[in-house]
Write a protein that holds these residues in place. Structure first.
Motif, PDB file in Angstrom:
ATOM      1  N   VAL A  49     -18.926   0.415  72.955  1.00 36.03           N
ATOM      2  CA  VAL A  49     -17.786   0.840  73.772  1.00 36.03           C
ATOM      3  C   VAL A  49     -16.481   0.332  73.168  1.00 36.03           C
ATOM      4  O   VAL A  49     -15.483   1.054  73.116  1.00 36.03           O
ATOM      5  CB  VAL A  49     -17.940   0.358  75.236  1.00 36.03           C
ATOM      6  CG1 VAL A  49     -16.635   0.446  75.992  1.00 36.03           C
ATOM      7  CG2 VAL A  49     -19.001   1.170  75.947  1.00 36.03           C
ATOM      8  N   LEU A  50     -16.489  -0.897  72.681  1.00 41.73           N
ATOM      9  CA  LEU A  50     -15.282  -1.489  72.106  1.00 41.73           C
ATOM     10  C   LEU A  50     -15.039  -1.046  70.669  1.00 41.73           C
ATOM     11  O   LEU A  50     -14.009  -1.358  70.086  1.00 41.73           O
ATOM     12  CB  LEU A  50     -15.368  -3.015  72.190  1.00 41.73           C
ATOM     13  CG  LEU A  50     -15.423  -3.550  73.623  1.00 41.73           C
ATOM     14  CD1 LEU A  50     -15.742  -5.029  73.626  1.00 41.73           C
ATOM     15  CD2 LEU A  50     -14.125  -3.265  74.359  1.00 41.73           C
ATOM     16  N   GLN A  51     -16.017  -0.316  70.096  1.00 40.01           N
ATOM     17  CA  GLN A  51     -15.921   0.248  68.759  1.00 40.01           C
ATOM     18  C   GLN A  51     -15.755  -0.793  67.650  1.00 40.01           C
ATOM     19  O   GLN A  51     -15.127  -0.533  66.628  1.00 40.01           O
ATOM     20  CB  GLN A  51     -14.806   1.289  68.678  1.00 40.01           C
ATOM     21  CG  GLN A  51     -15.185   2.612  69.309  1.00 40.01           C
ATOM     22  CD  GLN A  51     -16.315   3.281  68.550  1.00 40.01           C
ATOM     23  OE1 GLN A  51     -16.091   3.850  67.496  1.00 40.01           O
ATOM     24  NE2 GLN A  51     -17.538   3.192  69.063  1.00 40.01           N
ATOM     25  N   GLN A  52     -16.331  -1.968  67.865  1.00 41.52           N
ATOM     26  CA  GLN A  52     -16.384  -2.990  66.824  1.00 41.52           C
ATOM     27  C   GLN A  52     -17.327  -4.097  67.262  1.00 41.52           C
ATOM     28  O   GLN A  52     -17.608  -4.244  68.446  1.00 41.52           O
ATOM     29  CB  GLN A  52     -15.006  -3.549  66.504  1.00 41.52           C
ATOM     30  CG  GLN A  52     -14.301  -4.180  67.679  1.00 41.52           C
ATOM     31  CD  GLN A  52     -12.910  -4.634  67.300  1.00 41.52           C
ATOM     32  OE1 GLN A  52     -12.745  -5.310  66.295  1.00 41.52           O
ATOM     33  NE2 GLN A  52     -11.927  -4.259  68.089  1.00 41.52           N
ATOM     34  N   GLN A  53     -17.801  -4.882  66.319  1.00 45.02           N
ATOM     35  CA  GLN A  53     -18.726  -5.960  66.638  1.00 45.02           C
ATOM     36  C   GLN A  53     -17.934  -7.178  67.099  1.00 45.02           C
ATOM     37  O   GLN A  53     -17.528  -8.020  66.310  1.00 45.02           O
ATOM     38  CB  GLN A  53     -19.587  -6.320  65.431  1.00 45.02           C
ATOM     39  CG  GLN A  53     -20.649  -7.336  65.779  1.00 45.02           C
ATOM     40  CD  GLN A  53     -21.540  -7.675  64.601  1.00 45.02           C
ATOM     41  OE1 GLN A  53     -21.349  -7.186  63.506  1.00 45.02           O
ATOM     42  NE2 GLN A  53     -22.516  -8.520  64.847  1.00 45.02           N
TER      43      GLN A  53
END
Length: 163
Positions: A49-53
């Motif tokens: 959802v946040l588009q990054q780790q």
């Protein structure tokens, strides 16, 4: 242009009369996507959802443990826990674990465990009692806690003490 289905045999023209396969869709440009590993779907969902780790298992576990003291329990209607539950056949306990949903709720100043597997509600006591119950459940691992709050409480974020 016709391409043979199978080279080196008599099926070279077999595609005549067959419908064309739809063109493959191009991949979306640089969409971050973590695939399932172990039982870390909540961590993967957050990162996707946040588009990054941003979250690791350790970070997510720490976040789950730290807000216990910061929860503004009077603002929370109830809690729903998803816990591992042992499987048994009569007196025989099997080495299997299933998931079970449990509700916690405050009624007249007392928090109760409203587990549907209990014969009757189990009194947990005051806020300290419910926090101790939550801490013990989280310490067992593989526990998820959902807060049930009103829309107003969710929008203002007043379910969490920030100080």
């Amino acid at each position: 242009m016709k391409m043979p289905l199978c080279s080196g045999n008599n099926l070279a023209g077999a595609e005549e009369g067959m419908s064309q396969a739809p063109e493959a869709r191009p991949s979306p440009p640089s969409v971050y996507h973590e695939r399932q590993r172990l039982e870390l779907c909540a961590v993967h969902a957050l990162n996707n959802v946040l588009q990054q780790q941003l979250f690791s298992q350790e970070a997510a576990d720490e976040i789950c443990k730290r807000p216990l003291s910061q929860l503004a329990l009077p603002q929370v209607l109830g809690l729903i826990l998803n816990l591992p539950s042992p499987v048994s056949l009569g007196l025989l306990s099997l080495p299997l674990r299933r998931r079970h949903w449990v509700a916690l709720r405050q009624v007249d100043g007392i928090y109760y465990n409203l587990d549907s597997k209990l014969r009757a509600p189990e009194a947990l006591g005051d806020e300290d009692g419910v926090r101790a119950f939550l801490a013990a459940a989280l310490a067992q691992g593989l526990c998820e806690v959902l807060l049930v709050v009103t829309k107003e409480v969710e929008e203002t974020g007043c379910w969490l003490h920030t100080s």
